[in-house]
Motif scaffolding. Structure first.
Motif, PDB file in Angstrom:
ATOM      1  N   LEU A   1       0.807  -1.078   0.025  1.00 50.53           N
ATOM      2  CA  LEU A   1      -0.083  -0.014   0.077  1.00 50.53           C
ATOM      3  C   LEU A   1       0.862   1.341   0.087  1.00 50.53           C
ATOM      4  O   LEU A   1       0.577   2.082  -0.970  1.00 50.53           O
ATOM      5  N   TYR A   2       1.765   1.377   0.908  1.00 48.15           N
ATOM      6  CA  TYR A   2       2.669   2.590   1.087  1.00 48.15           C
ATOM      7  C   TYR A   2       3.954   2.295   1.689  1.00 48.15           C
ATOM      8  O   TYR A   2       4.736   3.298   1.572  1.00 48.15           O
ATOM      9  N   GLY A   3       4.459   1.217   1.921  1.00 52.03           N
ATOM     10  CA  GLY A   3       5.647   1.021   2.671  1.00 52.03           C
ATOM     11  C   GLY A   3       6.758   1.203   1.802  1.00 52.03           C
ATOM     12  O   GLY A   3       7.697   1.703   1.882  1.00 52.03           O
ATOM     13  N   TYR A   4       6.783   0.586   0.445  1.00 54.91           N
ATOM     14  CA  TYR A   4       7.580   0.516  -0.431  1.00 54.91           C
ATOM     15  C   TYR A   4       7.852   2.192  -0.686  1.00 54.91           C
ATOM     16  O   TYR A   4       9.032   2.550  -0.964  1.00 54.91           O
ATOM     17  N   SER A   5       6.811   2.872  -0.970  1.00 51.12           N
ATOM     18  CA  SER A   5       6.763   4.255  -1.589  1.00 51.12           C
ATOM     19  C   SER A   5       7.672   5.029  -0.465  1.00 51.12           C
ATOM     20  O   SER A   5       8.473   5.813  -0.752  1.00 51.12           O
TER      21      SER A   5
ATOM     22  N   VAL B   1      15.419  12.165   4.282  1.00 52.68           N
ATOM     23  CA  VAL B   1      14.936  11.623   5.471  1.00 52.68           C
ATOM     24  C   VAL B   1      13.762  11.015   5.422  1.00 52.68           C
ATOM     25  O   VAL B   1      13.370  10.056   5.860  1.00 52.68           O
ATOM     26  N   LEU B   2      12.794  11.728   4.558  1.00 54.96           N
ATOM     27  CA  LEU B   2      11.317  11.255   4.601  1.00 54.96           C
ATOM     28  C   LEU B   2      10.948  11.293   3.278  1.00 54.96           C
ATOM     29  O   LEU B   2      10.828  12.260   2.482  1.00 54.96           O
ATOM     30  N   ALA B   3      10.330  10.176   2.803  1.00 56.41           N
ATOM     31  CA  ALA B   3       9.726   9.951   1.400  1.00 56.41           C
ATOM     32  C   ALA B   3       8.398  10.078   1.289  1.00 56.41           C
ATOM     33  O   ALA B   3       7.397   9.760   2.249  1.00 56.41           O
ATOM     34  N   ASN B   4       7.879  10.320   0.155  1.00 55.63           N
ATOM     35  CA  ASN B   4       6.420  10.536  -0.184  1.00 55.63           C
ATOM     36  C   ASN B   4       5.648   9.255  -0.015  1.00 55.63           C
ATOM     37  O   ASN B   4       5.962   8.315  -1.070  1.00 55.63           O
ATOM     38  N   PRO B   5       4.777   8.721   0.609  1.00 52.67           N
ATOM     39  CA  PRO B   5       4.043   7.614   0.893  1.00 52.67           C
ATOM     40  C   PRO B   5       3.003   7.302  -0.269  1.00 52.67           C
ATOM     41  O   PRO B   5       2.652   6.096  -0.356  1.00 52.67           O
ATOM     42  N   PHE B   6       2.724   8.167  -1.080  1.00 53.54           N
ATOM     43  CA  PHE B   6       1.792   8.091  -2.188  1.00 53.54           C
ATOM     44  C   PHE B   6       2.458   8.284  -3.534  1.00 53.54           C
ATOM     45  O   PHE B   6       1.595   7.915  -4.347  1.00 53.54           O
ATOM     46  N   HIS B   7       3.568   8.322  -3.737  1.00 55.80           N
ATOM     47  CA  HIS B   7       4.030   8.685  -5.050  1.00 55.80           C
ATOM     48  C   HIS B   7       4.198   6.960  -5.859  1.00 55.80           C
ATOM     49  O   HIS B   7       4.228   7.205  -7.060  1.00 55.80           O
ATOM     50  N   ASN B   8       4.191   6.210  -5.034  1.00 55.38           N
ATOM     51  CA  ASN B   8       4.102   4.635  -5.649  1.00 55.38           C
ATOM     52  C   ASN B   8       2.972   3.632  -4.939  1.00 55.38           C
ATOM     53  O   ASN B   8       3.482   2.602  -4.857  1.00 55.38           O
ATOM     54  N   ALA B   9       2.030   4.273  -4.391  1.00 57.49           N
ATOM     55  CA  ALA B   9       1.062   3.464  -3.460  1.00 57.49           C
ATOM     56  C   ALA B   9       0.598   2.558  -4.514  1.00 57.49           C
ATOM     57  O   ALA B   9       0.231   2.304  -5.650  1.00 57.49           O
ATOM     58  N   GLY B  10       0.560   1.165  -3.839  1.00 57.84           N
ATOM     59  CA  GLY B  10       0.130  -0.141  -4.612  1.00 57.84           C
ATOM     60  C   GLY B  10       1.098  -0.593  -5.658  1.00 57.84           C
ATOM     61  O   GLY B  10       0.781  -1.528  -6.214  1.00 57.84           O
ATOM     62  N   LEU B  11       2.318   0.119  -5.481  1.00 64.68           N
ATOM     63  CA  LEU B  11       3.248  -0.172  -6.614  1.00 64.68           C
ATOM     64  C   LEU B  11       2.852  -0.116  -8.004  1.00 64.68           C
ATOM     65  O   LEU B  11       3.250  -0.624  -9.071  1.00 64.68           O
ATOM     66  N   LEU B  12       1.926   0.832  -8.216  1.00 66.37           N
ATOM     67  CA  LEU B  12       1.396   1.140  -9.787  1.00 66.37           C
ATOM     68  C   LEU B  12       2.315   1.259 -10.803  1.00 66.37           C
ATOM     69  O   LEU B  12       2.196   0.765 -11.691  1.00 66.37           O
ATOM     70  N   ASN B  13       3.399   2.216 -10.083  1.00 62.84           N
ATOM     71  CA  ASN B  13       4.386   2.607 -11.020  1.00 62.84           C
ATOM     72  C   ASN B  13       5.173   1.512 -11.573  1.00 62.84           C
ATOM     73  O   ASN B  13       5.903   1.747 -12.608  1.00 62.84           O
ATOM     74  N   LEU B  14       5.086   0.498 -10.982  1.00 62.69           N
ATOM     75  CA  LEU B  14       5.916  -0.508 -11.006  1.00 62.69           C
ATOM     76  C   LEU B  14       5.152  -1.722 -11.993  1.00 62.69           C
ATOM     77  O   LEU B  14       5.847  -2.523 -13.010  1.00 62.69           O
ATOM     78  N   ILE B  15       3.741  -1.539 -11.862  1.00 62.34           N
ATOM     79  CA  ILE B  15       2.932  -2.650 -12.503  1.00 62.34           C
ATOM     80  C   ILE B  15       2.437  -2.035 -13.757  1.00 62.34           C
ATOM     81  O   ILE B  15       1.801  -2.598 -14.722  1.00 62.34           O
ATOM     82  N   ASN B  16       2.486  -0.563 -13.872  1.00 63.53           N
ATOM     83  CA  ASN B  16       1.596   0.123 -15.090  1.00 63.53           C
ATOM     84  C   ASN B  16       2.073  -0.399 -16.357  1.00 63.53           C
ATOM     85  O   ASN B  16       1.503  -0.721 -17.473  1.00 63.53           O
ATOM     86  N   PRO B  17       3.153  -0.849 -16.717  1.00 63.78           N
ATOM     87  CA  PRO B  17       3.777  -1.379 -17.756  1.00 63.78           C
ATOM     88  C   PRO B  17       2.844  -2.606 -18.415  1.00 63.78           C
ATOM     89  O   PRO B  17       3.232  -2.904 -19.431  1.00 63.78           O
ATOM     90  N   LEU B  18       2.506  -3.346 -17.507  1.00 62.76           N
ATOM     91  CA  LEU B  18       1.738  -4.359 -17.848  1.00 62.76           C
ATOM     92  C   LEU B  18       0.601  -3.989 -18.786  1.00 62.76           C
ATOM     93  O   LEU B  18       0.208  -5.072 -19.718  1.00 62.76           O
TER      94      LEU B  18
END
Length: 428
Positions: free
Chosen positions: A65-69, A83-100
């Motif tokens: 959901l947000y840990g990877y982000s 220090v602190l990353a944006n928890p929503f920039h890749n929520a649900g790992l969508l940026n990694l699976i969109n190429p599907l």
């Protein structure tokens, strides 16, 4: 780290290794469940093992959901740079699976790396549970695990593991690696010191078990603990060698050190047991191996096998004595999370500053790296202990974290889960 590959074949090989390593590391959390489960009372074995399996379920969901982000960002994805990353920039790992959607199959290396790092988050949380064995409510533990992972582990993983390699070397990452320059290859700070500090905080919040004293309870199932230690050691080859995220000489060095250091630590622990207690034990052998694995984790890429084995002997010997500090200092760390993971993590992290190839005192004639290693370990210790104490205290004062003394004596398994680990009635 995610390494750019020279060819599609290299990407496939590296990704395959990451996927295999991720499976090995995931196996370590059931290994923790067996390792811890064998050491508690027979009336607590289900409770103990459920805390590890609960960690798998909860942290895996939060990670997607947000840990990877929160753990892996670069460029404009930082809320506070390094220090602190944006928890929503890749929520649900969508940026990694969109190429599907365009038929290209997704980001193979990115998804493999995300899965690999998920298993690190899971086992770090599971390790904490050993400090509060025999006396914790499962529901409260799950609430703690979710908040601690979000506030502590995900940011700390970003500080340590998140970095990007460009043509000119390290170009972006978390502040412990990017700014301080700490060498923590596979998680001496992010995993072991982090979990150990949190375990100490929770042990203080929940207080001592009924009748707390040295020798108050013996492991109820030694073979179960030995099985757990075996699974941990097996999975740790993926933990350490997989952290190179590629198939090369560094991964091979990490593999050899993961064999040699815990073997030496086992011997160190057994010698210490013989000196202080008169008898070497199988629980000591298992604990020594785990202590050695902890210590070599941050250093497996930067030590020669010789210095790795020396580290193992020293860690096994020191940790065999360190586990008794809880009786002198009066905190009930039930299964020695502090004595093995916190102390072992500190030893391995600082060892790099002296014996690390090319960067330690022996090669560089400078204590600069040692100082950086110390500061990184101290920062994680303080952050983890402070937040774990706050979260644990709030839970204890609201929903209640610890079971009652009466329920503790009766047994956590039947009170919390309505089950027994061993049904001895043949007619049942």
């Amino acid at each position: 780290m995610v390494l750019a590959a020279d060819s599609a074949t290299t990407v496939d090989v590296n990704s395959l290794w990451l996927l295999v390593a991720a499976a090995l590391v995931l196996l370590m959390t059931p290994g923790v469940a067996f390792f811890y489960g064998g050491m508690v009372r027979a009336k607590s074995v289900i409770s103990m093992m459920m805390m590890s399996f609960g960690a798998i379920a909860l942290i895996a969901v939060l990670w997607v959901l947000y840990g990877y982000s929160m753990s892996f960002s670069s460029g404009t994805d930082w809320v506070i740079p390094h220090v602190l990353a944006n928890p929503f920039h890749n929520a649900g790992l969508l940026n990694l699976i969109n190429p599907l959607s365009d038929g290209t199959g997704g980001d193979l290396n990115g998804l493999a790396f995300a899965g690999f790092q998920a298993t690190f988050a899971i086992i770090t949380v599971a390790l904490i549970s050993g400090a509060i064995a025999d006396r914790a409510r499962f529901g409260a533990w799950m609430v703690f695990a979710g908040f601690w992972a979000t506030i502590v582990y995900f940011p700390v993983a970003s500080w340590v593991f998140n970095f990007t390699l460009g043509d000119k070397g390290l170009t972006d990452g978390g502040w412990i690696v990017y700014n301080l320059g700490v060498n923590d290859f596979a998680g001496g700070t992010a995993v072991h010191i982090n979990a150990g500090a949190a375990g100490l905080a929770l042990a203080l919040v929940l207080g001592k078990r009924v009748g707390f004293a040295k020798g108050m309870a013996k492991p109820h199932n030694v073979p179960l603990t030995l099985l757990g230690a075996s699974l941990l050691w097996f999975g740790w080859f993926g933990f350490n060698a997989g952290s190179e995220a590629g198939v090369d000489g560094v991964a091979a060095l990490a593999w050899i050190n993961t064999l040699a250091a815990p073997a030496a630590a086992t011997l160190g622990w057994l010698v210490a047991e013989k000196i202080k207690d008169g008898k070497p034990t199988s629980i000591g052998a298992a604990s020594g191996a785990v202590a050695g694995l902890v210590a070599i984790t941050p250093a497996c890429n930067i030590l020669t096998p010789f210095w790795g084995m020396v580290l193992g002997v020293v860690t096994g010997f020191v940790c065999a004595y360190a586990i008794d500090l809880k009786f002198k200092l009066g905190f009930d760390d039930a299964l020695d999370v502090v004595g093995i993971h916190f102390i072992g993590g500190w030893i391995g992290t600082l060892w790099i500053g002296i014996f690390g190839t090319g960067i330690g005192l022996i090669d560089s004639h400078s204590l600069k790296q040692f100082a950086m290693q110390f500061l990184g370990a101290a920062a994680v210790s303080i952050w983890s202990f402070g937040w774990a104490w706050i979260i644990g205290t709030v839970i204890q004062k609201t929903m209640g974290f610890r079971i009652t003394s009466e329920d503790e004596v009766a047994g956590v398994d039947t009170v919390v889960h309505g089950e027994e680990g061993y049904v001895l009635d043949a007619t049942a």
